[in-house]
Design a protein around this motif. Sequence first.
Motif, short mmCIF file in Angstrom:
data_model
loop_
_atom_site.label_atom_id
_atom_site.label_comp_id
_atom_site.label_asym_id
_atom_site.label_seq_id
_atom_site.Cartn_x
_atom_site.Cartn_y
_atom_site.Cartn_z
N GLU A 295 0.77 -1.18 -0.05
CA GLU A 295 -0.23 0.13 -0.05
C GLU A 295 0.83 1.28 0.11
N ALA A 296 2.14 1.20 0.72
CA ALA A 296 2.84 2.26 0.77
C ALA A 296 3.15 2.90 -0.72
N ALA A 297 3.49 1.91 -1.62
CA ALA A 297 3.85 2.36 -2.88
C ALA A 297 2.79 3.19 -3.66
N ILE A 298 1.58 2.95 -3.54
CA ILE A 298 0.77 3.83 -3.86
C ILE A 298 0.11 4.94 -3.31
N ALA A 299 0.69 5.09 -2.07
CA ALA A 299 0.12 6.11 -1.03
C ALA A 299 0.24 7.53 -1.71
N ALA A 300 1.11 7.85 -2.71
CA ALA A 300 1.10 9.36 -3.34
C ALA A 300 -0.12 9.41 -4.33
N SER A 301 -0.44 8.38 -4.87
CA SER A 301 -1.57 8.35 -5.78
C SER A 301 -2.92 8.16 -4.88
N ARG A 302 -3.13 7.72 -3.71
CA ARG A 302 -4.13 7.81 -2.78
C ARG A 302 -4.27 9.35 -2.17
N VAL A 316 -1.76 12.60 -13.21
CA VAL A 316 -0.92 11.69 -12.84
C VAL A 316 0.29 12.61 -12.66
N LEU A 317 0.32 13.61 -13.25
CA LEU A 317 1.52 14.85 -13.19
C LEU A 317 1.55 15.34 -11.79
N LEU A 318 0.45 15.40 -10.94
CA LEU A 318 0.32 15.83 -9.66
C LEU A 318 1.10 14.64 -8.56
N VAL A 319 0.64 13.46 -8.99
CA VAL A 319 1.41 12.46 -8.22
C VAL A 319 3.00 12.52 -8.50
N LEU A 320 3.25 12.51 -9.78
CA LEU A 320 4.78 12.89 -9.96
C LEU A 320 5.23 14.01 -9.25
N ASP A 321 4.63 15.15 -9.05
CA ASP A 321 5.27 16.34 -8.52
C ASP A 321 5.24 15.86 -7.10
N LEU A 323 5.83 12.95 -5.64
CA LEU A 323 6.89 11.99 -5.23
C LEU A 323 8.22 12.94 -5.53
N ARG A 324 8.47 13.81 -6.59
CA ARG A 324 9.84 14.42 -6.82
C ARG A 324 10.04 15.20 -5.48
N ARG A 325 9.13 15.84 -4.66
CA ARG A 325 9.05 16.65 -3.61
C ARG A 325 9.30 16.13 -2.35
N PRO A 330 12.22 9.24 -5.12
CA PRO A 330 12.55 8.08 -5.84
C PRO A 330 13.65 8.22 -6.80
N ARG A 331 14.63 7.41 -7.03
CA ARG A 331 15.51 7.35 -7.92
C ARG A 331 15.01 6.82 -9.44
N ARG A 332 13.97 5.97 -9.42
CA ARG A 332 13.41 5.47 -10.59
C ARG A 332 11.83 5.31 -10.27
N ILE A 333 11.16 5.93 -11.08
CA ILE A 333 9.61 6.17 -11.26
C ILE A 333 9.01 5.54 -12.53
#
Length: 356
Positions: A295-302, A316-321, A323-325, A330-333
């Motif tokens: 569940e932690a892997a998709i926490a940003a999406s939730r 999906v760009l909101l999720v990427l943003d 993660l990068r903040r 993450p090193r690999r997304i």
Amino acid sequence: MVSQARIAGMGVALPPAVKQEEVWAGYFAGQHTGARRVLAERIFANSGVRTRQAAVSPLLEDVSDWSTERRMRRYQVEAMPLGKEAVSRALTDAGLAADEIGLFAVCSCTGYATPGLDILLARDLGMAPDVRRLFIGHMGCYAALPGLGTAADFVFAHGRPALLLCAELTSLHLQPPGVRADIQQIVSHALFSDAAAAVVLTPGDKTSTGYAVREVAAVTDSTTADHMTWEVTDLGFRMGLSPRVPAVLAVHVRALVVDLLARHGLEIADVDGWAVHPGGPKILDVVRDELGLDEAAIAASRDVLATYGNCSSPTVLLVLDALRRRAAPPRRILMLAFGPGLTLYGTLLETSTVTA
């Protein structure tokens, strides 16, 4: 020599927020009676959305009886400042001026006009007269990823920066009472929201900072084309959203991810960041279970679904943003998004620490 296109900056712009419980009690609850009201309330409560943004809030302005022409005129009024804010923030984040952009791509399926956002924003922001422009319409929730791929291809081929803007105003397509009673409309009214997000890509090599766009991949199951639709009607655009969509994703998502990663000598365990489009709670459940993620892997999406709702292409760009903040990004997304077709898109991003 340019070896990679890298994400150099991002920017987000949001209209005013409204709480899910308030928009239910203050507007949608009054559109249903009896058992249908009970069902609708349950759908809103279980949508995974706590707050969302609306350029045109039904608590302030009911557009359900507006003609499509009137909605399109309002789209231009509301989308321009949102797009300008998102793009300006992305350019500032990247440390670039607008006239340095070589390609300006815009994704939107919620409004159309000519001249469009690509022309008007390029003019207002001071982009060069020779900037290339591309408008990507009616791809829906996955549009950001083919847009990102096209921008990355331009950067690789021409050695110039590219800018992608995704701007959606789903609030303009509130449907009239007779249509609102349909289950698919109840679900879409419970989920969808408004947002704009922009990404700047610049030329780089393996020593450059930022995420490199390694590959964009897609698969479309055209046998299920009727499962997700976006129809232009005299009263705005009407969403068709079959409850069978999660089952179709379950069939295809693992193969798409495994094949994409295998081409780079990678496995699912090698991915430490997942930017999954939160089309709804069941969509995230399917991706989690089919890929064997915790569940932690998709926490940003939730979190994005809860805070912003499903904003279609910018989501999906909101999720990427997000993660990068993170304090430790993450090193690999791996980015995943889904939409009409049914279509699944995947995009692999890597930092220089794993590509060098």
